[in-house]
Design an enzyme around this catalytic site. Structure first.
Site, short mmCIF file in Angstrom:
data_model
loop_
_atom_site.label_atom_id
_atom_site.label_comp_id
_atom_site.label_asym_id
_atom_site.label_seq_id
_atom_site.Cartn_x
_atom_site.Cartn_y
_atom_site.Cartn_z
N HIS A 105 8.72 6.21 -18.54
CA HIS A 105 7.77 5.42 -19.36
C HIS A 105 8.51 4.50 -20.32
O HIS A 105 8.07 3.39 -20.58
CB HIS A 105 6.84 6.35 -20.13
CG HIS A 105 5.77 6.91 -19.28
ND1 HIS A 105 5.00 6.11 -18.48
CD2 HIS A 105 5.34 8.16 -19.07
CE1 HIS A 105 4.15 6.85 -17.82
NE2 HIS A 105 4.33 8.11 -18.15
N GLU A 127 11.78 3.15 8.87
CA GLU A 127 12.82 3.75 8.02
C GLU A 127 13.85 4.53 8.83
O GLU A 127 14.82 5.05 8.28
CB GLU A 127 12.18 4.73 7.03
CG GLU A 127 11.14 4.10 6.14
CD GLU A 127 10.45 5.12 5.26
OE1 GLU A 127 10.86 5.26 4.12
OE2 GLU A 127 9.48 5.76 5.72
N ASP A 158 15.60 4.38 3.03
CA ASP A 158 15.84 5.41 4.03
C ASP A 158 16.54 4.84 5.26
O ASP A 158 17.35 5.52 5.87
CB ASP A 158 14.52 6.08 4.43
CG ASP A 158 14.16 7.20 3.46
OD1 ASP A 158 15.06 7.99 3.13
OD2 ASP A 158 13.00 7.26 3.03
N CYS A 202 10.04 -3.16 1.82
CA CYS A 202 9.66 -2.59 0.52
C CYS A 202 10.71 -1.66 -0.05
O CYS A 202 10.43 -0.91 -0.99
CB CYS A 202 8.31 -1.89 0.62
SG CYS A 202 8.30 -0.50 1.76
C1 PEP Z 1 12.29 3.30 1.53
O1 PEP Z 1 12.73 4.29 2.11
O2 PEP Z 1 12.85 2.19 1.52
C2 PEP Z 1 11.02 3.40 0.76
C3 PEP Z 1 10.46 2.34 0.24
O3 PEP Z 1 10.50 4.65 0.61
P1 PEP Z 1 10.99 5.70 -0.50
O4 PEP Z 1 12.01 5.01 -1.35
O5 PEP Z 1 9.78 6.13 -1.23
O6 PEP Z 1 11.57 6.78 0.36
MG MG Z 2 11.46 6.05 2.37
#
Ligand code: PEP
Ligand code: MG
Length: 615
Positions: free
Chosen positions: A202, A445, A469, A516
């Site tokens: 936070h 991933e 990942d 992402c």
């Molecule tokens: C990723 O693996 O890039 C992802 C966005 O998922 P997380 O970081 O939540 O595993």
């Molecule tokens: Mg991931």
């Protein structure tokens, strides 16, 4: 209880000191330190008689109400916005059945006093959150600790004092509670430095929202700083200078001027689209996990949510969330983000994200490759279907997208889709209104998913590359293991080729591809990613303005040229050198502006194989 340091004893002047942490809110600040040390809360370890149990329970419940009222009072002093949301989240935690029932069980069955019972419960919850490798969940343990502290002080008949730093001070603390941070303002505070906390704490969220420079995770800070010491907080490079030299102060002044001019420049573009100079539109969306991040993300100009992590909904409780909770969460998100899409990822639990509300099964030898994410969801159909039913119902309220995590091949994708069909059939049978058409996609991933992206693309509405990942699995590097972190290389030829493979497959099948992972938030990689074919990037919202500014100042041609050159490199070291040279020359301020981005090019020969690891 609140042990703010008194004026220090006169002592020998101490040496200048530089400490490294993590820059979580960019910007530079200088001012006298205001030290807040709250590590020591006195917890009476009392045992009670069986006859006193009811009285002790009453005392505990009164403290819960008292703490609620205190938070309400703090909330009332604040303007609308994300600060209030954070306090609301704290109030919700105070109503959490896991916290209440566990504390009451300690009192009733072990006959221990309420303060001790609260501290034991809080320790248990914290330990569970700490076990989770994910930084986001780790950060939540501090929130729980603050609540525990508030309850214990309330039980003792005290109220936690508000901190009251003088204008222009730099707050130096072990950590700050949401109530503390929500009382701060940019006018009042020049910066924040804490020993604890991560990017998603936070403290970090509020600091970014208020644009207060902040560095967290600075080890052994409190023993090195006294209230009144001059301190520089460098949220860009993640540095704290304690008792800086006159040269450091002069350098800071130059930096600040440059930095502020740049801030003003990119802030002008918040409402403008991320369109390249030659007219290509790139969607920049937000990665979120908590309600209170929404307004911050909107402020940074996110065009919808590209990744909503639902794992937090399952943490810190005994029962998995109901259909209704999933429904309300997704509906609220859709209403907040209309007309933009909201992409909710079904629970990505297991491996480093453990929780007690799902039966996680036996401890695994190799959890990252074990029963996690999609595989776990398929083994826990009751909870998976509850989530899917909630999401399908929410799909009536806006452009909801369901994203399946860590899918490794077509069979898992088919099983995930079958579960969505089953949830839909159940809703039909129950006569509950729901969306018939919801966009469904997968996270890419696992290398197998990336390599077979052309097969996946035939069965999905979108694909989103999770590089966090994907890098871990492709390069065989545990993403949370510091020992091998030096090998975690987004520009490794294997990673670049996989990203390109997925983009090409998406192109051929007209399936949108986004990215992402953390890579999307790093301005060093913006050209490479767009050049490889990505037209949507989802990231922590505070990174959006810098990435957008780069896109608006560039042409697709130059991005594609860099991507092609990088793809032709034999090693990650060559690729990194090329990218930093090109981006560093063209966007020096952008690279310096992003918190925690390393722009040093090591003295290594071109085409060196591997890197020297210095102890
Ligand atoms: C990723 O693996 O890039 C992802 C966005 O998922 P997380 O970081 O939540 O595993
Ligand atoms: Mg991931």
């Amino acid at each position: 209880m609140i042990d703010e340091r008194d004026k220090p004893e006169p002592r020998e002047p101490r040496e200048p000191l530089e400490r490294r942490g993590r820059g979580v809110s960019p910007g530079l600040g200088i001012g006298p330190a205001y030290v807040v040390d709250r590590r020591e809360v006195n917890i009476p370890h009392t045992l009670i008689e069986r006859d006193d149990v009811e009285e002790e329970l009453k005392r505990f419940r009164a403290a819960l109400r008292g703490a609620q009222d205190q938070l309400e009072a703090v909330k009332g002093r604040l303007p609308q916005g994300e600060h209030r949301q954070i306090l609301k989240a704290q109030q919700m935690m105070l109503r959490d059945p896991g916290l209440i029932q566990r504390t009451e069980t300690w009192i009733r069955e072990e006959l221990i006093g309420a303060e001790w019972a609260v501290s034991k419960t809080v320790d248990e919850i914290r330990a569970k959150l700490a076990e989770v490798g994910d930084e986001y969940f780790q950060a939540r343990q501090y929130d729980v600790a603050f609540l525990g502290e508030r309850l214990i002080t309330t039980l003792g008949g005290e109220e936690k004092d508000a901190i009251n730093p003088p204008a222009g001070a730099v707050i130096v603390a072990h950590d700050l509670s949401p109530a503390d941070t929500s009382q701060l303002s940019q006018a009042q505070v020049a910066g924040i430095i804490t020993e604890e906390g991560g990017t998603t704490s936070h403290t970090a969220i509020i600091a970014r929202a208020l644009r207060i420079p902040a560095v967290v995770g600075v080890a052994d800070l409190l023993s090195a700083v006294d209230t009144g010491d001059l301190v520089i907080v460098d949220g860009v490079h993640g540095l704290a200078h304690v008792r800086p030299t006159p040269e450091q102060i002069a350098a800071l002044e130059v930096e600040v001027e440059r930095y502020e001019a740049f801030e003003l420049e990119i802030a002008k573009e918040h409402a403008l689209p991320a369109q390249t100079d030659d007219g290509e539109n790139i969607r920049l969306r937000a990665n979120l996990a908590l309600d209170d991040e929404n307004e911050v993300a909107r402020g940074f100009g996110a065009e919808g949510v590209g990744l909503y992590r639902t794992e937090f909904m399952f943490m810190n409780r005994d029962e998995a969330p109901s259909d209704e909770e999933h429904y309300r969460m997704a509906k609220a998100l859709l209403q907040r983000w209309a007309p933009h899409p909201v992409r909710v990822r079904t629970f990505d639990l297991g491996s480093d994200k453990q929780c007690r509300s799902l039966d996680m099964g036996e401890a695994e030898h190799n959890p990252a490759m074990g029963l996690r994410s999609m595989r776990l969801a398929l083994r826990r159909p009751e909870q998976f279907l509850a989530q899917l039913r909630g999401l399908l119902r929410a799909g009536l309220h806006g452009p909801l997208q369901i994203m399946l995590p860590l899918v490794s091949g077509l069979e898992e994708l088919a099983a995930g889709r079958a579960a969505i069909d089953e949830a839909r059939a159940q809703l039909r049978e129950l006569g509950l209104p729901h969306a018939d058409e919801v966009s469904v996609g997968v996270m890419i991933e696992v290398p197998s998913a990336a390599i077979t992206a052309d097969l996946m693309a035939r069965h999905v509405d979108f694909m989103s590359i999770g590089t966090n990942d994907l890098i871990q699995y492709t390069l065989a590097i545990d993403r949370d293991n510091d020992e091998v972190n030096y090998l975690y290389e987004p520009l490794h030829p294997a990673i670049l080729r996989l990203i390109k493979t997925v983009c090409d497959a998406g192109d051929r099948h007209r399936v949108p591809v986004s990215l992402c992972g953390e890579m999307a938030a790093d301005p060093r990689y913006t050209w490479v990613l767009v050049g490889l074919g990505l037209r949507e990037l989802s990231m922590q919202a505070s990174a959006i303005p810098v990435v957008k500014n780069i896109i608006r100042a560039s042409t697709l041609d130059e991005m594609e040229a860099l991507a092609a050159a990088v793809l032709a490199c034999d090693t990650a070291a060559d690729a990194r050198r090329l990218v930093i040279q090109e981006m560093g020359e063209r966007f020096p301020e952008h690279l310096q502006h992003a918190a925690g981005v390393d722009i040093d090019i090591e003295d290594e020969p071109i085409s060196s194989v591997g890197r020297v690891v210095r102890e």
